[in-house]
Every structure is written in structure tokens, then in C-alpha cells.
Design an enzyme around this catalytic site. Structure first.
Site, PDB file in Angstrom:
ATOM      1  N   TYR A 258      42.303  46.471  44.222  1.00  0.00           N
ATOM      2  CA  TYR A 258      41.699  47.735  44.661  1.00  0.00           C
ATOM      3  C   TYR A 258      41.317  47.612  46.133  1.00  0.00           C
ATOM      4  CZ  TYR A 258      38.176  51.409  45.267  1.00  0.00           C
ATOM      5  OH  TYR A 258      37.463  52.480  45.743  1.00  0.00           O
TER       6      TYR A 258
ATOM      7  N   GLU B 147      41.402  55.700  49.485  1.00  0.00           N
ATOM      8  CA  GLU B 147      41.254  54.813  48.336  1.00  0.00           C
ATOM      9  C   GLU B 147      42.628  54.511  47.734  1.00  0.00           C
ATOM     10  OE1 GLU B 147      38.269  54.708  44.566  1.00  0.00           O
ATOM     11  OE2 GLU B 147      39.631  56.431  44.641  1.00  0.00           O
TER      12      GLU B 147
END
Length: 366
Positions: A124, A212
Site C-alpha cells: 500500500y 492512494e
């Protein structure tokens, strides 16, 4: 209660991926199609071992969604281009319902036909503006592909943060350290660091408030790829990001929300019967709460904002009066950021010209 805010710019997945590709960020090869025949041609042009077909709507949970055509899932994998055509026929023009859409779903007008890549490891990575740091912050975790909030609760030691000096920009050592923290090794480490730097350059150039990437992964062939991304933009930068804001897909908005946006009114439809006409987001939310606390149900969230003109007041009333579920209108204005006389003039004009049929309660103070 179905609350779907549409205030901020929201791009489809394929639009975000195109922006990333244009800035040198590695994404899957893809095409966009608005017909089954175009989807077939796209699949053939890809010449990929495996193809992923994704319905394009502004909602999460597409993979587990259901179409009113009977097709289950808005994301499908196949190795046969002809299957892409068959699936696209059951997607395009039909409504897809997910946990984030209204009950009847959202009509799919486009599909993304992309090269399916194997992911050997998922991480991530995100860059966001952080008020506490007065600037951008990188956030990463070697545990990607799942909700980062869940990782933060169960394994906080796997969340890595790095502040970036807004004046100096991202440094090579910072990008490399984040790549190490994410678990990239050998040649992949430098490759990941390069991608991180390109993502930061993109973040600055497009006036983003958040980029993101989940998953930020690696393939068995040794390639670092941004498999999915969510980009949030600073609406105050619209004047210098005209090309990006022109991509804004308003087709999924309620017509009344699009009409309100024309007059710079912030409107969100709710399922009650008491219309709220308020200035300032905080007061608007408090007014909705006050109505609910006293046994009523707000029909909308309408924020006039500051510097409102009489014409906007009139148009706001026109929108509220046209809503068939509205049985009363509550005006709650604090005169600290607007002139109460302007509001009063707009209300008077609206009542005279629109022949208002529902009760009107007005509070002007300040």
C-alpha cells in the site's frame, strides 16, 4: 438514509490511470469501450495472455456487484476476447448495484478492457496533505490489497510515514527508504523508489490532495505496477487544472445536484420532507441534526456558502420548490458571512414569482 455527496471532483478509474500513465507511472495497458463491439476490438488489440474487464462507475465494491441484466460481478477475468464481448453486452447499458450505489444501481456506460497481470506481492502506498505536518506525507505499508484502516488497528507497526518538505521536494533517500519499508528487494527496490518519485511529481503537478495506490504491487516478471489508484483533487485549483476538471463525470449525479452546481450551490439530496436552506456547511449539518432531533427528516443538505447573491437565493428556492417530497422549507441564516438583506430580497422574490405552496419558516440573525 442514502447520503451520496458529489461536491468534489470524482474521476472514473480509467481517467485516473490515464493521468498516471501520462506522468510516467507504470499501470496496466488498457482501452476504454462504450459498446460490446468496441470491447471486443480492444481485447484483440491488447494481445494479452489474460484480460480483465471492469465496469466503470463511481462506486466501490464493483467485483461483488450485480447487474439488472442478471450478470454477477462488475469485474471479470478471461483469456478469450470473444468472452469480453459477451460480458460487455451484459454490462453496458445495464444498472450495476453495489454496496455503495443507490438501491436501483448505476447505469454502466463504459467498460475498461485491460491487460491482466499476476501480482506476486501487494503493498500500500499513498501521498496526502497532512495539516499536522503543514505539507505532504507519504504513507506506506508492506501489507496491501486490504483496508489500510484495518492494518493500522491490527498491525500499526506495519504503517510507515515520511514527511516531505514542500519546498525541497522528495529526496532520493526518502523514496528509497520507503521502497525498503514496503519490502521491495534487489532491482525492484530502485524501481519502486522511481515510481514513488513519479507519483510525488504527479501529486504536485495536478494539485492533488491525495494519491492512494492499493495495491502498489510487483509482478512475477519483476515489474512494479500501480494496479489501482484513487486521486483526490483540490477544488480551489480548478482554474489551473481545467483539462482534469473537464473530465468530471456528472452523469451519475442526481439532476437536481447538477442544476445546483450551475449556481455554485452545494446540494445533497436526502430522503426526508423538510427542506434546509442554510449558509455554511457546519450550520447546514447542525440544522439537519436539529430537525432529526425534533422528530423530523431533512429533505436535503443545501449550503449557500458565503458571498451569496440574490439570484442564487432565488435559484435555490426554485430547486427546493420543485422537489415533490418537500412539504416545508426551513431557512436558517447566520448573517456573519452573508448580508441578511440579500437573503430576504431573494426569498421575497421567490415567494412572489414561484407561488410557493408549502409552509416557510425563516430565521435570519446577525
Amino acid at each position: 438514509l442514502q447520503l451520496t455527496p458529489r461536491r468534489w471532483l470524482n474521476l472514473q478509474e480509467y481517467q485516473s490511470k490515464k493521468i498516471m500513465a501520462d506522468h510516467g507511472v507504470t499501470v496496466q495497458r488498457f482501452f476504454v469501450a462504450d459498446s460490446a463491439n468496441d470491447a471486443l476490438e480492444a481485447a484483440q488489440r491488447l494481445k494479452a495472455k489474460e484480460i480483465v474487464l471492469k465496469a466503470q462507475i463511481l462506486a466501490g465494491g464493483r467485483g461483488k456487484g450485480i447487474f439488472n441484466s442478471g450478470l454477477k460481478g462488475g469485474v471479470h477475468l478471461t483469456k478469450d476476447p470473444k468472452t469480453v464481448e459477451q460480458l460487455a453486452k451484459q454490462m453496458i447499458g445495464y444498472n450495476l448495484s453495489t454496496k455503495q450505489t443507490p438501491k436501483d444501481g448505476v447505469t454502466v456506460k463504459k467498460v475498461m478492457v485491460a491487460e491482466a497481470l499476476d501480482i506476486s506481492r501487494e503493498t500500500y502506498f499513498a501521498i496526502l496533505m497532512d495539516r499536522a505536518c503543514n505539507g505532504p506525507v507519504m504513507v506506506g505499508s508492506p501489507q496491501g490489497g486490504v483496508d489500510i484502516e484495518e492494518v493500522a488497528v491490527t498491525s500499526p507497526e506495519l504503517i510507515f510515514k515520511e514527511e516531505i518538505d514542500i519546498f525541497e521536494g522528495i529526496k532520493d533517500r526518502q523514496a528509497l527508504q520507503m521502497a525498503k519499508n514496503l519490502g521491495f528487494q534487489g532491482a525492484l527496490q530502485q524501481q519502486a523508489a522511481d515510481q514513488i518519485k513519479k507519483l510525488y511529481n504527479l501529486f504536485l503537478k495536478i494539485d492533488a490532495t491525495q494519491v492512494e495506490v492499493n495495491p502498489f504491487g510487483e509482478t512475477p516478471e519483476g515489474q512494479v505496477v500501480c494496479f489501482d489508484a484513487k486521486i483526490n483533487f483540490d477544488d480551489n485549483a480548478e482554474f489551473r487544472q481545467k483539462e482534469i476538471f473537464a473530465m468530471d463525470d456528472k452523469s451519475e449525479n442526481e439532476p437536481i445536484e447538477n442544476e445546483a452546481a450551475k449556481y455554485d450551490l452545494k446540494y445533497i439530496g436526502l430522503d426526508g420532507n423538510i427542506a434546509c436552506f442554510v449558509n455554511g456547511a457546519g450550520l447546514a449539518m447542525a440544522t439537519c441534526d436539529m430537525i432529526s432531533l425534533n422528530g423530523g427528516k431533512p429533505a436535503n443538505f443545501l449550503d449557500l456558502g458565503g458571498g451569496v447573491k440574490e439570484a442564487q437565493v432565488y435559484q435555490a428556492f426554485k430547486l427546493l420548490a420543485a422537489d415533490p417530497k418537500v412539504e416545508a422549507i426551513l431557512v436558517n441564516i447566520f448573517g456573519g458571512i452573508v448580508n441578511c438583506a440579500i437573503i430576504a430580497s431573494g426569498i421575497t422574490k421567490a415567494c412572489q414569482e414561484l407561488e410557493l405552496k408549502v409552509p416557510l419558516v425563516v430565521r435570519l440573525e446577525g
